[in-house]
Scaffold this motif. Structure first.
Motif, PDB file in Angstrom:
ATOM      1  N   SER A   1      15.779  48.299 -17.381  1.00 20.44           N
ATOM      2  CA  SER A   1      16.267  49.380 -18.247  1.00 20.44           C
ATOM      3  C   SER A   1      17.718  49.189 -18.672  1.00 20.44           C
ATOM      4  O   SER A   1      18.167  49.819 -19.627  1.00 20.44           O
ATOM      5  CB  SER A   1      16.125  50.726 -17.532  1.00 20.44           C
ATOM      6  OG  SER A   1      17.056  50.830 -16.458  1.00 20.44           O
ATOM      7  N   GLY A   2      18.462  48.340 -17.959  1.00 19.38           N
ATOM      8  CA  GLY A   2      19.874  48.153 -18.274  1.00 19.38           C
ATOM      9  C   GLY A   2      20.789  49.016 -17.437  1.00 19.38           C
ATOM     10  O   GLY A   2      22.008  48.966 -17.617  1.00 19.38           O
ATOM     11  N   ALA A   3      20.215  49.810 -16.518  1.00 14.48           N
ATOM     12  CA  ALA A   3      21.059  50.622 -15.648  1.00 14.48           C
ATOM     13  C   ALA A   3      21.874  49.741 -14.705  1.00 14.48           C
ATOM     14  O   ALA A   3      22.946  50.124 -14.257  1.00 14.48           O
ATOM     15  CB  ALA A   3      20.210  51.604 -14.843  1.00 14.48           C
ATOM     16  N   ARG A   4      21.339  48.556 -14.397  1.00 10.91           N
ATOM     17  CA  ARG A   4      22.071  47.560 -13.633  1.00 10.91           C
ATOM     18  C   ARG A   4      21.971  46.246 -14.394  1.00 10.91           C
ATOM     19  O   ARG A   4      20.898  45.912 -14.919  1.00 10.91           O
ATOM     20  CB  ARG A   4      21.484  47.399 -12.230  1.00 10.91           C
ATOM     21  CG  ARG A   4      22.247  46.417 -11.348  1.00 10.91           C
ATOM     22  CD  ARG A   4      21.625  46.297  -9.957  1.00 10.91           C
ATOM     23  NE  ARG A   4      22.349  45.310  -9.150  1.00 10.91           N
ATOM     24  CZ  ARG A   4      21.975  44.909  -7.932  1.00 10.91           C
ATOM     25  NH1 ARG A   4      20.867  45.418  -7.387  1.00 10.91           N
ATOM     26  NH2 ARG A   4      22.683  44.015  -7.271  1.00 10.91           N
TER      27      ARG A   4
ATOM     28  N   MET B   1      19.294  38.243 -13.466  1.00 11.04           N
ATOM     29  CA  MET B   1      18.228  39.200 -13.222  1.00 11.04           C
ATOM     30  C   MET B   1      17.839  40.005 -14.465  1.00 11.04           C
ATOM     31  O   MET B   1      16.660  40.339 -14.643  1.00 11.04           O
ATOM     32  CB  MET B   1      18.619  40.154 -12.091  1.00 11.04           C
ATOM     33  CG  MET B   1      18.577  39.546 -10.712  1.00 11.04           C
ATOM     34  SD  MET B   1      16.940  38.885 -10.288  1.00 11.04           S
ATOM     35  CE  MET B   1      15.901  40.318 -10.530  1.00 11.04           C
ATOM     36  N   SER B   2      18.776  40.337 -15.307  1.00  9.77           N
ATOM     37  CA  SER B   2      18.448  41.147 -16.491  1.00  9.77           C
ATOM     38  C   SER B   2      17.439  40.456 -17.407  1.00  9.77           C
ATOM     39  O   SER B   2      16.431  41.072 -17.803  1.00  9.77           O
ATOM     40  CB  SER B   2      19.727  41.505 -17.251  1.00  9.77           C
ATOM     41  OG  SER B   2      20.566  42.331 -16.462  1.00  9.77           O
ATOM     42  N   PRO B   3      17.635  39.181 -17.776  1.00 12.37           N
ATOM     43  CA  PRO B   3      16.622  38.517 -18.607  1.00 12.37           C
ATOM     44  C   PRO B   3      15.280  38.365 -17.892  1.00 12.37           C
ATOM     45  O   PRO B   3      14.226  38.454 -18.514  1.00 12.37           O
ATOM     46  CB  PRO B   3      17.249  37.149 -18.903  1.00 12.37           C
ATOM     47  CG  PRO B   3      18.703  37.327 -18.685  1.00 12.37           C
ATOM     48  CD  PRO B   3      18.821  38.333 -17.589  1.00 12.37           C
ATOM     49  N   PHE B   4      15.318  38.122 -16.581  1.00 12.78           N
ATOM     50  CA  PHE B   4      14.068  37.971 -15.831  1.00 12.78           C
ATOM     51  C   PHE B   4      13.284  39.276 -15.808  1.00 12.78           C
ATOM     52  O   PHE B   4      12.067  39.290 -16.039  1.00 12.78           O
ATOM     53  CB  PHE B   4      14.376  37.520 -14.401  1.00 12.78           C
ATOM     54  CG  PHE B   4      13.175  37.513 -13.504  1.00 12.78           C
ATOM     55  CD1 PHE B   4      12.225  36.514 -13.586  1.00 12.78           C
ATOM     56  CD2 PHE B   4      12.991  38.521 -12.554  1.00 12.78           C
ATOM     57  CE1 PHE B   4      11.102  36.515 -12.759  1.00 12.78           C
ATOM     58  CE2 PHE B   4      11.877  38.534 -11.732  1.00 12.78           C
ATOM     59  CZ  PHE B   4      10.932  37.522 -11.832  1.00 12.78           C
ATOM     60  N   ALA B   5      13.957  40.387 -15.528  1.00 13.40           N
ATOM     61  CA  ALA B   5      13.275  41.679 -15.400  1.00 13.40           C
ATOM     62  C   ALA B   5      12.808  42.222 -16.740  1.00 13.40           C
ATOM     63  O   ALA B   5      11.903  43.067 -16.784  1.00 13.40           O
ATOM     64  CB  ALA B   5      14.193  42.690 -14.718  1.00 13.40           C
ATOM     65  N   ALA B   6      13.387  41.753 -17.828  1.00  8.79           N
ATOM     66  CA  ALA B   6      13.053  42.290 -19.147  1.00  8.79           C
ATOM     67  C   ALA B   6      11.576  42.128 -19.487  1.00  8.79           C
ATOM     68  O   ALA B   6      11.014  42.923 -20.249  1.00  8.79           O
ATOM     69  CB  ALA B   6      13.916  41.613 -20.214  1.00  8.79           C
ATOM     70  N   HIS B   7      10.931  41.109 -18.936  1.00  6.31           N
ATOM     71  CA  HIS B   7       9.539  40.830 -19.270  1.00  6.31           C
ATOM     72  C   HIS B   7       8.563  41.312 -18.197  1.00  6.31           C
ATOM     73  O   HIS B   7       7.356  41.076 -18.316  1.00  6.31           O
ATOM     74  CB  HIS B   7       9.359  39.331 -19.504  1.00  6.31           C
ATOM     75  CG  HIS B   7      10.267  38.767 -20.543  1.00  6.31           C
ATOM     76  ND1 HIS B   7      10.129  39.050 -21.891  1.00  6.31           N
ATOM     77  CD2 HIS B   7      11.365  37.962 -20.449  1.00  6.31           C
ATOM     78  CE1 HIS B   7      11.077  38.435 -22.579  1.00  6.31           C
ATOM     79  NE2 HIS B   7      11.832  37.774 -21.725  1.00  6.31           N
TER      80      HIS B   7
END
Length: 271
Positions: free
Chosen positions: A136-139, A144-150
């Protein structure tokens, strides 16, 4: 002595003094409760009642249109004590497949060699919340952000179930076991700091609070500093930001070093 009573409407001086006093009260009320509030350039007075309440120091209830919104993304993850409590073997298996992408940082058995957090045996709600916040972008994090995006919500559930299933193992760089510092056991009540152990497992565990024993000291110190300076803001109700801001540099160092020195309990969760 005159027979005329002092406090009588027939006494012209009494009538005059009462009239002047009443006029002064009305005039000062108009000035203080109406004219002055309207004269303030920054005020947002909707009417006479708002002006009176503002002058009296009564806070005005903010409408939805004027409510203050944060300038950053906040966590929308909902964590309960019962969530992910009984994962299926299929969920753990799917998580094991997904976790192959995580091994380079978090280790093939969930124990990191790179000062990334150890995930083996971690509470599933913790892993789920952090993945959801990364998505969500809260963290935010460069890896990790690109990995969690999908990731789908089911992917996050499966990863949390798999890592929770793994036994906790000693960290790769454990310091020598040391006694618990005061900040961990007692906190600092005069500065509003609760004991670390009251949330993070030594004394009790609160929902959403990670297990810290055996984690990397460098990682924990970096996260405490990030909470303190506002770089990390996905804690619910700002509890970690408030605590980290009040901690001294020595207390941050002591807490991180202590938890890194404690070998985590080894156990095999029941799927």
């Amino acid at each position: 002595m005159p027979n005329e009573r002092l406090f009588s409407t027939r006494n012209p001086w009494f009538s005059l003094s009462v009239g002047l006093t009443a006029a002064l009260v009305v005039l000062t009320a108009l000035l203080g409760f109406v004219l002055l509030p309207y004269a303030q350039s920054h005020s947002n007075i909707a009417g006479l009642w708002d002006a009176i309440c503002s002058a009296a120091g009564i806070p005005k209830l903010a409408s939805s249109a004027s409510s203050v919104q944060p300038t950053f993304k906040t966590s929308d993850a909902v964590v309960t004590s019962a969530m992910l409590a009984n994962p299926s073997s299929e969920s753990i298996g799917r998580g094991a497949t997904l976790a192959q992408q995580c091994a380079i940082c978090h280790g093939p058995t969930g124990v990191s060699r790179a000062d990334s957090p150890n995930l083996a045996g971690q509470y599933p709600a913790v892993i789920y919340k952090q993945l959801k916040d990364f998505k969500s972008g809260a963290r935010t994090n460069a890896v990790m952000s690109p990995f969690a995006a999908h990731l789908t919500d089911q992917d996050m559930v499966d990863l949390a179930a798999y890592y929770h299933y793994l036994p906790r193992l000693p960290a790769y760089h454990p310091a020598q076991r040391r006694p618990a510092p005061r900040i961990v056991v007692n906190g600092a009540p005069m500065r509003g700091i609760a004991p670390c152990g009251s949330c993070h497992g030594s004394l009790d565990n609160k929902v959403g609070s990670p297990w810290l024993e055996g984690q990397s000291a460098a990682y924990m110190k970096a996260q405490l500093l990030a909470f303190a300076n506002g770089a990390r803001r996905n804690d619910i109700s700002q509890q970690m930001r408030n605590i980290a801001r009040a901690m001294t540099a020595d207390e941050i160092e002591e807490a991180a070093s202590y938890y890194a020195s404690q070998p985590p309990d080894q156990y095999q969760p029941t799927p």
